[in-house]
Design an enzyme around this catalytic site. Structure first.
Site, short mmCIF file in Angstrom:
data_model
loop_
_atom_site.label_atom_id
_atom_site.label_comp_id
_atom_site.label_asym_id
_atom_site.label_seq_id
_atom_site.Cartn_x
_atom_site.Cartn_y
_atom_site.Cartn_z
N SER A 1 12.71 -42.60 1.56
CA SER A 1 12.63 -42.84 3.00
C SER A 1 12.26 -41.57 3.76
O SER A 1 11.36 -41.59 4.62
CB SER A 1 13.97 -43.38 3.52
OG SER A 1 14.24 -44.65 2.96
N TRP B 1 19.36 -37.58 -16.24
CA TRP B 1 18.28 -36.78 -15.69
C TRP B 1 16.97 -37.41 -16.12
O TRP B 1 16.81 -37.76 -17.30
CB TRP B 1 18.35 -35.33 -16.15
CG TRP B 1 19.55 -34.62 -15.69
CD1 TRP B 1 20.68 -34.35 -16.41
CD2 TRP B 1 19.75 -34.09 -14.38
NE1 TRP B 1 21.57 -33.65 -15.62
CE2 TRP B 1 21.03 -33.48 -14.37
CE3 TRP B 1 18.99 -34.05 -13.21
CZ2 TRP B 1 21.55 -32.84 -13.24
CZ3 TRP B 1 19.51 -33.42 -12.10
CH2 TRP B 1 20.76 -32.83 -12.12
N CYS C 1 -2.18 -3.67 7.14
CA CYS C 1 -1.77 -3.76 8.53
C CYS C 1 -2.10 -2.47 9.27
O CYS C 1 -2.23 -1.39 8.68
CB CYS C 1 -0.26 -4.05 8.63
SG CYS C 1 0.78 -2.70 8.04
N GLU D 1 0.82 -1.20 0.00
CA GLU D 1 0.00 0.00 0.00
C GLU D 1 0.86 1.26 0.00
O GLU D 1 0.61 2.21 -0.76
CB GLU D 1 -0.92 0.01 1.23
CG GLU D 1 -1.87 -1.18 1.30
CD GLU D 1 -1.30 -2.36 2.08
OE1 GLU D 1 -2.10 -3.06 2.72
OE2 GLU D 1 -0.06 -2.56 2.06
N LEU E 1 22.18 -27.94 -3.83
CA LEU E 1 20.87 -27.51 -3.31
C LEU E 1 20.68 -26.00 -3.35
O LEU E 1 19.94 -25.44 -2.55
CB LEU E 1 20.65 -28.02 -1.87
CG LEU E 1 20.66 -29.53 -1.67
CD1 LEU E 1 20.41 -29.87 -0.22
CD2 LEU E 1 19.63 -30.23 -2.57
#
Length: 380
Positions: free
Chosen positions: A309, A176, A81, A55, A210
């Site tokens: 797992s 892949w 808020c 805003e 990662l």
């Protein structure tokens, strides 16, 4: 004649909100659009945690363009808020601007807001319309809503499989299964979640980084998390080598920590790895404790890229499912399989490598209730 809000303006606010993906954690994605007489006067969104809220960003952009917004309408994807955090209350800025109507998509479950923002606006004479395209607005903040209500991260489990249900060959080869476009989307998901998690077996088998690798992107790098009950993380692994650049958290068991030398722990810590001991449950790390610790660290979302797992433990944790969302990539390939004891659509014979699998072309996807039919044609 009563005011009728227009869907196209809220949908534009949703588009703007999504631009903050990967940068606002643990805050919500929010977009705002100011409109008068069917014309957009100004736009804004929450760019990153600590910056102006949507805003105020929208109102700032209006001022910088010398646009008078008094008497106009504001479309905002989430209830404004009304408290002071890293930014002052948005409701006050809206009131001072002279905006006459605020159209809100989602209700904010944060106890600091949760209806108080609406009341603040209405008490100041601003007309408020709630729940406009609420379902669409809610959909962009599933992570925030879960985190603010539970104080634990939203868990996404991702896996890729062939059309005959294999996640790897019997040799372990999995690079892949999917193509470049799918793998790029995985990296985008990494960049829009707070953390990526795997188990130690995945580290030992694949030595992953990662991280988010989208060329030319501005995505934030996720925290890397390893579940390592016996603290076996190799010092020469890619995760340890890059821990000084991108954080690595290793969860191990309190019982195992007692048998690990201080020297060993100090070496990992010195390389930037944070070791976090948690309790065990049924011979495994207590995953509910892991998620609770991550929530305390303000990690609002976890993207799990691991083996079966760990995935099973998350889906069936003492009869309780800890997963919120699944990303299942299906590749147009048939590999066959040699593993006995598992029912599979193609088994008893397996290709020698993924390069030699039976390749197919997708020609149609249909929904039948909650089921999906994928039609493939074999590439001859």
């Amino acid at each position: 004649m009563s005011f009728i809000p227009q869907e196209k303006f809220m949908r534009r606010a949703i588009e703007l909100a999504k631009l903050g993906g990967g940068h606002v954690h643990p805050n919500p994605l929010v977009g705002a659009v100011i409109v008068r007489d069917g014309q957009i006067l100004a736009e804004g969104y929450h760019h990153k945690c600590g910056d102006l809220h949507a805003e105020r960003d929208c109102l700032k952009n209006a001022r910088e363009s010398n646009v008078d917004v008094s008497g106009a309408e504001m479309y905002v994807t989430l209830e404004p808020c009304c408290h002071t955090g890293k930014q002052p209350p948005c409701t006050q800025a809206v009131i001072e601007s002279g905006i006459k109507t605020v159209i809100i998509g989602s209700r904010d479950p944060n106890e600091l807001v949760n209806g108080k923002g609406v009341r603040h606006l209405e008490e100041a004479g601003v007309t408020v319309i709630q729940d406009f395209l609420r379902e669409e607005c809610d959909a962009i903040n599933s992570i925030f809503f879960h985190y603010i209500k539970t104080k634990t991260p939203y868990v996404i489990v991702k896996y890729a499989m062939t059309a005959d249900g294999k996640t790897s060959l019997s040799t372990g080869e999995s690079k892949w299964i999917t193509g470049d476009a799918a793998r790029r989307n995985v990296h985008i998901t990494r960049g829009t979640t707070s953390a990526v998690m795997c188990g130690i077996n995945t580290v030992l088998a694949d030595d992953p980084l990662l991280n988010c690798r989208v060329e030319g992107s501005q995505y934030r790098q996720p925290v890397r998390i390893v579940l390592d009950r016996n603290l076996e993380l190799p010092l020469e692994s890619n995760l340890v080598k890059t821990a000084g650049e991108i954080p690595v958290l290793v969860f191990t068991s309190k019982e195992s920590m007692a048998s690990v030398s201080e020297a060993g722990k100090n070496i990992l810590s010195g390389l930037g790895v944070e070791i976090i001991p948690v309790s065990e449950k049924d011979g495994h790390l207590n995953l509910e404790d892991v998620l609770a610790v991550l929530g305390e660290k303000k990690i609002d979302s976890v993207f799990v890229e691991s083996g079966g797992s760990l995935n099973a433990s998350l889906f069936f944790s003492g009869g309780k499912c800890l997963v919120n969302e699944v990303h299942c990539y299906v590749a147009p390939k048939i590999t066959g399989g040699l593993n006995g004891g598992v029912h599979s659509p193609v088994q008893g014979v397996e290709c020698s490598s993924l390069d030699d699998c039976v390749k197919m072309k997708m020609i149609e996807v249909k929904n039948f209730g909650e089921d999906i039919l994928i039609r493939y044609m074999i590439c001859k």
